[in-house]
Design a protein around this motif. Structure first.
Motif, PDB file in Angstrom:
ATOM      1  N   TYR A  18      -1.043 -15.056   1.228  1.00 13.21           N
ATOM      2  CA  TYR A  18      -1.868 -13.938   1.661  1.00 13.21           C
ATOM      3  C   TYR A  18      -3.261 -14.436   2.021  1.00 13.21           C
ATOM      4  O   TYR A  18      -3.811 -15.298   1.320  1.00 13.21           O
ATOM      5  CB  TYR A  18      -2.018 -12.906   0.523  1.00 13.21           C
ATOM      6  CG  TYR A  18      -0.710 -12.370   0.021  1.00 13.21           C
ATOM      7  CD1 TYR A  18      -0.063 -11.321   0.670  1.00 13.21           C
ATOM      8  CD2 TYR A  18      -0.103 -12.910  -1.111  1.00 13.21           C
ATOM      9  CE1 TYR A  18       1.150 -10.828   0.205  1.00 13.21           C
ATOM     10  CE2 TYR A  18       1.108 -12.417  -1.583  1.00 13.21           C
ATOM     11  CZ  TYR A  18       1.723 -11.380  -0.919  1.00 13.21           C
ATOM     12  OH  TYR A  18       2.922 -10.897  -1.386  1.00 13.21           O
ATOM     13  N   ASP A  55      -6.907 -10.114   1.534  1.00 15.31           N
ATOM     14  CA  ASP A  55      -5.702  -9.321   1.284  1.00 15.31           C
ATOM     15  C   ASP A  55      -5.196  -9.554  -0.137  1.00 15.31           C
ATOM     16  O   ASP A  55      -4.840  -8.613  -0.850  1.00 15.31           O
ATOM     17  CB  ASP A  55      -4.631  -9.668   2.305  1.00 15.31           C
ATOM     18  CG  ASP A  55      -3.391  -8.792   2.194  1.00 15.31           C
ATOM     19  OD1 ASP A  55      -3.509  -7.605   1.808  1.00 15.31           O
ATOM     20  OD2 ASP A  55      -2.293  -9.297   2.506  1.00 15.31           O
ATOM     21  N   ASP A  63       5.173  -4.937  -6.944  1.00 18.08           N
ATOM     22  CA  ASP A  63       5.034  -4.069  -5.767  1.00 18.08           C
ATOM     23  C   ASP A  63       3.962  -4.579  -4.802  1.00 18.08           C
ATOM     24  O   ASP A  63       3.892  -4.119  -3.664  1.00 18.08           O
ATOM     25  CB  ASP A  63       4.671  -2.644  -6.185  1.00 18.08           C
ATOM     26  CG  ASP A  63       5.764  -1.960  -6.978  1.00 18.08           C
ATOM     27  OD1 ASP A  63       6.931  -2.422  -6.930  1.00 18.08           O
ATOM     28  OD2 ASP A  63       5.450  -0.964  -7.665  1.00 18.08           O
ATOM     29  N   TYR A  64       3.126  -5.507  -5.262  1.00 23.19           N
ATOM     30  CA  TYR A  64       1.988  -5.956  -4.467  1.00 23.19           C
ATOM     31  C   TYR A  64       2.000  -7.438  -4.115  1.00 23.19           C
ATOM     32  O   TYR A  64       1.388  -7.837  -3.130  1.00 23.19           O
ATOM     33  CB  TYR A  64       0.680  -5.607  -5.194  1.00 23.19           C
ATOM     34  CG  TYR A  64       0.484  -4.123  -5.253  1.00 23.19           C
ATOM     35  CD1 TYR A  64      -0.174  -3.464  -4.226  1.00 23.19           C
ATOM     36  CD2 TYR A  64       1.013  -3.365  -6.297  1.00 23.19           C
ATOM     37  CE1 TYR A  64      -0.317  -2.085  -4.247  1.00 23.19           C
ATOM     38  CE2 TYR A  64       0.879  -1.982  -6.321  1.00 23.19           C
ATOM     39  CZ  TYR A  64       0.210  -1.356  -5.295  1.00 23.19           C
ATOM     40  OH  TYR A  64       0.081   0.006  -5.305  1.00 23.19           O
ATOM     41  N   LEU A  65       2.675  -8.242  -4.935  1.00 20.52           N
ATOM     42  CA  LEU A  65       2.724  -9.675  -4.691  1.00 20.52           C
ATOM     43  C   LEU A  65       4.173 -10.145  -4.718  1.00 20.52           C
ATOM     44  O   LEU A  65       4.967  -9.663  -5.528  1.00 20.52           O
ATOM     45  CB  LEU A  65       1.925 -10.435  -5.753  1.00 20.52           C
ATOM     46  CG  LEU A  65       0.443 -10.090  -5.878  1.00 20.52           C
ATOM     47  CD1 LEU A  65      -0.178 -10.830  -7.053  1.00 20.52           C
ATOM     48  CD2 LEU A  65      -0.303 -10.383  -4.588  1.00 20.52           C
ATOM     49  N   ILE A  75       2.917  -5.295 -10.582  1.00 21.03           N
ATOM     50  CA  ILE A  75       2.447  -6.423  -9.773  1.00 21.03           C
ATOM     51  C   ILE A  75       3.493  -6.828  -8.738  1.00 21.03           C
ATOM     52  O   ILE A  75       3.158  -7.279  -7.646  1.00 21.03           O
ATOM     53  CB  ILE A  75       2.035  -7.617 -10.682  1.00 21.03           C
ATOM     54  CG1 ILE A  75       1.163  -8.606  -9.921  1.00 21.03           C
ATOM     55  CG2 ILE A  75       3.231  -8.315 -11.290  1.00 21.03           C
ATOM     56  CD1 ILE A  75      -0.270  -8.233  -9.854  1.00 21.03           C
ATOM     57  N   THR A 100      -5.749  -3.662  -6.741  1.00 20.07           N
ATOM     58  CA  THR A 100      -4.926  -2.453  -6.817  1.00 20.07           C
ATOM     59  C   THR A 100      -3.878  -2.584  -7.910  1.00 20.07           C
ATOM     60  O   THR A 100      -3.733  -1.695  -8.756  1.00 20.07           O
ATOM     61  CB  THR A 100      -4.248  -2.175  -5.459  1.00 20.07           C
ATOM     62  OG1 THR A 100      -5.264  -2.036  -4.461  1.00 20.07           O
ATOM     63  CG2 THR A 100      -3.398  -0.922  -5.515  1.00 20.07           C
ATOM     64  N   ALA A 101      -3.146  -3.680  -7.901  1.00 17.12           N
ATOM     65  CA  ALA A 101      -2.056  -3.868  -8.864  1.00 17.12           C
ATOM     66  C   ALA A 101      -2.568  -3.925 -10.304  1.00 17.12           C
ATOM     67  O   ALA A 101      -1.988  -3.292 -11.201  1.00 17.12           O
ATOM     68  CB  ALA A 101      -1.285  -5.135  -8.535  1.00 17.12           C
ATOM     69  N   THR A 106      -7.440  -7.671  -2.514  1.00 16.52           N
ATOM     70  CA  THR A 106      -7.192  -6.227  -2.443  1.00 16.52           C
ATOM     71  C   THR A 106      -5.911  -5.874  -3.187  1.00 16.52           C
ATOM     72  O   THR A 106      -5.871  -4.925  -3.982  1.00 16.52           O
ATOM     73  CB  THR A 106      -7.104  -5.765  -0.977  1.00 16.52           C
ATOM     74  OG1 THR A 106      -8.369  -6.017  -0.349  1.00 16.52           O
ATOM     75  CG2 THR A 106      -6.764  -4.289  -0.867  1.00 16.52           C
ATOM     76  N   ARG A 107      -4.859  -6.641  -2.949  1.00 21.63           N
ATOM     77  CA  ARG A 107      -3.582  -6.414  -3.629  1.00 21.63           C
ATOM     78  C   ARG A 107      -3.732  -6.588  -5.141  1.00 21.63           C
ATOM     79  O   ARG A 107      -3.214  -5.795  -5.924  1.00 21.63           O
ATOM     80  CB  ARG A 107      -2.524  -7.382  -3.101  1.00 21.63           C
ATOM     81  CG  ARG A 107      -2.072  -7.093  -1.691  1.00 21.63           C
ATOM     82  CD  ARG A 107      -1.226  -8.256  -1.149  1.00 21.63           C
ATOM     83  NE  ARG A 107      -0.769  -8.008   0.189  1.00 21.63           N
ATOM     84  CZ  ARG A 107       0.391  -7.431   0.492  1.00 21.63           C
ATOM     85  NH1 ARG A 107       1.205  -7.052  -0.465  1.00 21.63           N
ATOM     86  NH2 ARG A 107       0.724  -7.234   1.743  1.00 21.63           N
ATOM     87  N   SER A 108      -4.435  -7.642  -5.543  1.00 16.65           N
ATOM     88  CA  SER A 108      -4.627  -7.914  -6.972  1.00 16.65           C
ATOM     89  C   SER A 108      -5.433  -6.813  -7.644  1.00 16.65           C
ATOM     90  O   SER A 108      -5.088  -6.369  -8.746  1.00 16.65           O
ATOM     91  CB  SER A 108      -5.318  -9.263  -7.164  1.00 16.65           C
ATOM     92  OG  SER A 108      -4.502 -10.304  -6.690  1.00 16.65           O
TER      93      SER A 108
END
Length: 95
Positions: free
Chosen positions: A35, A39, A27-29, A25, A46-47, A42-44
């Motif tokens: 955000y 976005d 790496d994304y947040l 997580i 993926t992570a 999308t990040r959540s």
């Protein structure tokens, strides 16, 4: 696996305490970052999918807690989709 607790502030200033079974997580947040809603989601997605997959690789089964967390985020995000400028702020990431 090292879990991560993270706190998000929604567009209405309410907060949610969230869970990831993996440090991916990070790496994304980023704590303190804001955000746009799409976005953030999308990040959540993926992570949390990657975190669940890390659990699968280590233990042989996906992490239902990661998927439950994603479902809660998805359900909450729906209420803000009509607001084009909606942002989500990461209040904290705790390893």
């Amino acid at each position: 696996m090292p879990e991560v607790r993270f706190t998000v502030r929604w567009p209405d200033d309410s907060v949610s305490d969230c869970y990831s079974p993996s440090t991916v997580i990070h790496d994304y947040l980023q704590a303190g970052a804001s955000y746009p809603l799409d976005d953030f989601m999308t990040r959540s997605r993926t992570a949390l999918h990657l975190a669940s997959e890390r659990v699968r690789l280590k233990y042989g089964y996906a992490c239902s807690s990661a998927m439950d967390q994603l479902l809660r985020l998805e359900a909450r995000a729906v209420s803000y989709q009509a607001h084009s400028a909606a942002t989500v702020t990461i209040v904290a990431l705790q390893p």
